[in-house]
Scaffold this motif. Sequence first.
Motif, PDB file in Angstrom:
ATOM      1  N   ARG A 100     117.749   3.116  22.870  1.00  0.00           N
ATOM      2  CA  ARG A 100     116.576   3.960  23.112  1.00  0.00           C
ATOM      3  C   ARG A 100     115.511   3.240  23.956  1.00  0.00           C
ATOM      4  O   ARG A 100     114.312   3.332  23.703  1.00  0.00           O
ATOM      5  N   ILE A 101     116.006   2.550  24.970  1.00  0.00           N
ATOM      6  CA  ILE A 101     115.126   1.830  25.885  1.00  0.00           C
ATOM      7  C   ILE A 101     114.988   2.649  27.165  1.00  0.00           C
ATOM      8  O   ILE A 101     115.987   2.948  27.823  1.00  0.00           O
ATOM      9  N   PRO A 102     113.777   3.034  27.534  1.00  0.00           N
ATOM     10  CA  PRO A 102     113.610   3.742  28.803  1.00  0.00           C
ATOM     11  C   PRO A 102     114.063   2.844  29.962  1.00  0.00           C
ATOM     12  O   PRO A 102     113.512   1.763  30.176  1.00  0.00           O
ATOM     13  N   ALA A 103     115.079   3.281  30.669  1.00  0.00           N
ATOM     14  CA  ALA A 103     115.614   2.458  31.752  1.00  0.00           C
ATOM     15  C   ALA A 103     116.324   3.344  32.759  1.00  0.00           C
ATOM     16  O   ALA A 103     116.807   4.430  32.432  1.00  0.00           O
ATOM     17  N   SER A 104     116.388   2.858  33.982  1.00  0.00           N
ATOM     18  CA  SER A 104     117.160   3.523  35.029  1.00  0.00           C
ATOM     19  C   SER A 104     117.988   2.463  35.746  1.00  0.00           C
ATOM     20  O   SER A 104     117.602   1.293  35.811  1.00  0.00           O
ATOM     21  N   ILE A 105     119.126   2.874  36.257  1.00  0.00           N
ATOM     22  CA  ILE A 105     120.016   1.973  36.994  1.00  0.00           C
ATOM     23  C   ILE A 105     120.107   2.477  38.423  1.00  0.00           C
ATOM     24  O   ILE A 105     120.404   3.654  38.658  1.00  0.00           O
ATOM     25  N   ALA A 106     119.848   1.601  39.371  1.00  0.00           N
ATOM     26  CA  ALA A 106     119.963   1.952  40.784  1.00  0.00           C
ATOM     27  C   ALA A 106     121.066   1.103  41.399  1.00  0.00           C
ATOM     28  O   ALA A 106     121.099  -0.118  41.198  1.00  0.00           O
ATOM     29  N   ARG A 107     121.955   1.743  42.135  1.00  0.00           N
ATOM     30  CA  ARG A 107     123.103   0.991  42.677  1.00  0.00           C
ATOM     31  C   ARG A 107     123.517   1.547  44.032  1.00  0.00           C
ATOM     32  O   ARG A 107     123.454   2.744  44.273  1.00  0.00           O
ATOM     33  N   GLN A 108     123.945   0.637  44.888  1.00  0.00           N
ATOM     34  CA  GLN A 108     124.654   0.980  46.114  1.00  0.00           C
ATOM     35  C   GLN A 108     125.857   0.059  46.194  1.00  0.00           C
ATOM     36  O   GLN A 108     125.713  -1.140  46.432  1.00  0.00           O
ATOM     37  N   GLY A 109     127.034   0.592  45.931  1.00  0.00           N
ATOM     38  CA  GLY A 109     128.233  -0.220  45.993  1.00  0.00           C
ATOM     39  C   GLY A 109     128.171  -1.408  45.054  1.00  0.00           C
ATOM     40  O   GLY A 109     128.071  -1.269  43.838  1.00  0.00           O
ATOM     41  N   SER A 110     128.208  -2.600  45.637  1.00  0.00           N
ATOM     42  CA  SER A 110     128.249  -3.844  44.856  1.00  0.00           C
ATOM     43  C   SER A 110     126.879  -4.380  44.486  1.00  0.00           C
ATOM     44  O   SER A 110     126.779  -5.405  43.815  1.00  0.00           O
ATOM     45  N   ALA A 111     125.805  -3.724  44.918  1.00  0.00           N
ATOM     46  CA  ALA A 111     124.441  -4.169  44.609  1.00  0.00           C
ATOM     47  C   ALA A 111     123.838  -3.232  43.569  1.00  0.00           C
ATOM     48  O   ALA A 111     123.884  -2.010  43.717  1.00  0.00           O
ATOM     49  N   LEU A 112     123.277  -3.814  42.527  1.00  0.00           N
ATOM     50  CA  LEU A 112     122.794  -3.025  41.399  1.00  0.00           C
ATOM     51  C   LEU A 112     121.536  -3.649  40.844  1.00  0.00           C
ATOM     52  O   LEU A 112     121.366  -4.865  40.846  1.00  0.00           O
ATOM     53  N   SER A 113     120.640  -2.812  40.343  1.00  0.00           N
ATOM     54  CA  SER A 113     119.463  -3.304  39.651  1.00  0.00           C
ATOM     55  C   SER A 113     119.106  -2.339  38.538  1.00  0.00           C
ATOM     56  O   SER A 113     119.329  -1.138  38.648  1.00  0.00           O
ATOM     57  N   TYR A 114     118.612  -2.894  37.437  1.00  0.00           N
ATOM     58  CA  TYR A 114     118.095  -2.042  36.370  1.00  0.00           C
ATOM     59  C   TYR A 114     116.573  -2.097  36.417  1.00  0.00           C
ATOM     60  O   TYR A 114     115.980  -3.105  36.793  1.00  0.00           O
TER      61      TYR A 114
END
Length: 448
Positions: A359-373
């Motif tokens: 229950r942690i507000p979070a989003s994941i952004a990704r393009q191919g092999s690059a990712l960030s939360y």
Amino acid sequence: MNATASGPLAALMAHNSTFIPGGVSSTNRVIDPPIAFVKGQGAYLWDIDGRRYIDYHAAFAPYFLGHNFAPINEAVIDVLRSGESLYGAGPAVLEGRLAELICRNIAVAERVSLQNTGSEATSVAIRLSRAVTGRQHFIVVQGGYNGNHDELACNVVNSLAEIGPRVSPGEYPLRPMGAGTTIESTHFVHPVNFNDLDSVRYVCQRYPIAAMITEPILQNIGVVRPQDGYLAGLRELADEFGFLLIFDEVKTGFRHSLGGYAEISRVTPDLVTYGKAIANGFPLAVVGGKRQYMDYIIHKDTAKRPFVAGTYNGHPVGVAAAIRTIEYLLANRSQVYGHVEELGRRLETGLRDIFAAHRIPASIARQGSALSYYLMAHAPVDLHDILEHHDFERDVQLRRALIDLGVFFVPIATKQCSISAAHTADDIAVTLEKVEQAVSTVWPRRVR
């Protein structure tokens, strides 16, 4: 991990600090907790105490094929044994081979000039845009990093107190990254937010703009994606106001596709810069672009010819590494990019599920092999959005907890995770197990 160094690490830090300010030659490598790596192979790093880590930092992302990838290393060894050298006069066979490989396989690069670092390449791109347009001013993006030279080393990481309330349309206060620059005296640099076409138009209506330089995906602060129509809108504004559009693909080039994000977005910049993944960790960078602009480097009128030179430009070691990297990607394109896409999808899905379960507000952004939360309820659209909503303190705590567990997410808030072709599905599975443990440490479950 205890932030106080001891044993071999403490000895190394003390030794290096005796001769190097801060003990490292790039201050970006100063991290807390302190750590020193002594070996890299594939997807793994080993520290000075012998601990192994699954690496998602990749030395700020050049190791797209993994550390010490054998075909690249062998190409470098071969060129060193061949008698090739740095001649300092006339054309070189290898630089011509690399240039042809790039120009024949990347549509936006009709001509190229070889450099050594991304900072050199972006510096040349800015100088070239000024020579072409006869103008001095240019636009940068808040939160983007385009090199360490005076005019581009600004507005990279700031606080809300420094930049003030959201500005749109308009430009942000200029914030140099450090002392010793002239940027605040020349007033040629205009920072605006990513994904903000109105502010680009605002600046263009007030100043004679030579160029806008931007990462097509803002990867200095994680993975901030362009909104629909943004990059195409920049192309239209460049055409309308007569400035050159520069895509800084030092991070995105070759990692997301052979033709970089320009190929994916189908937006053609006037100039483009590459580095990092192009030579899989060996020092080499490129500035390229449309022929009519690149050829200003040899303009017949010396008053219009920008000075582009460097002793180590086209050095055979970096060039050999880049040739082999591109040849390998051409021969294995679907396999490599398909593999990292699948691993990226698994990591993205797993992280999203873990945050949701806690229950942690979070989003994941990704393009191919690059990712960030991002520890915020939505994917960010620009730096200001991140500064307003992201939990920086918990972000760093989570990264430090992962380091304790043998997973190296560099302990700098928002920095992207870089998956390499050397990572495996097992690496992702182990990583997600460790993330679950780390999240439980940083966010202890409340008793219900």
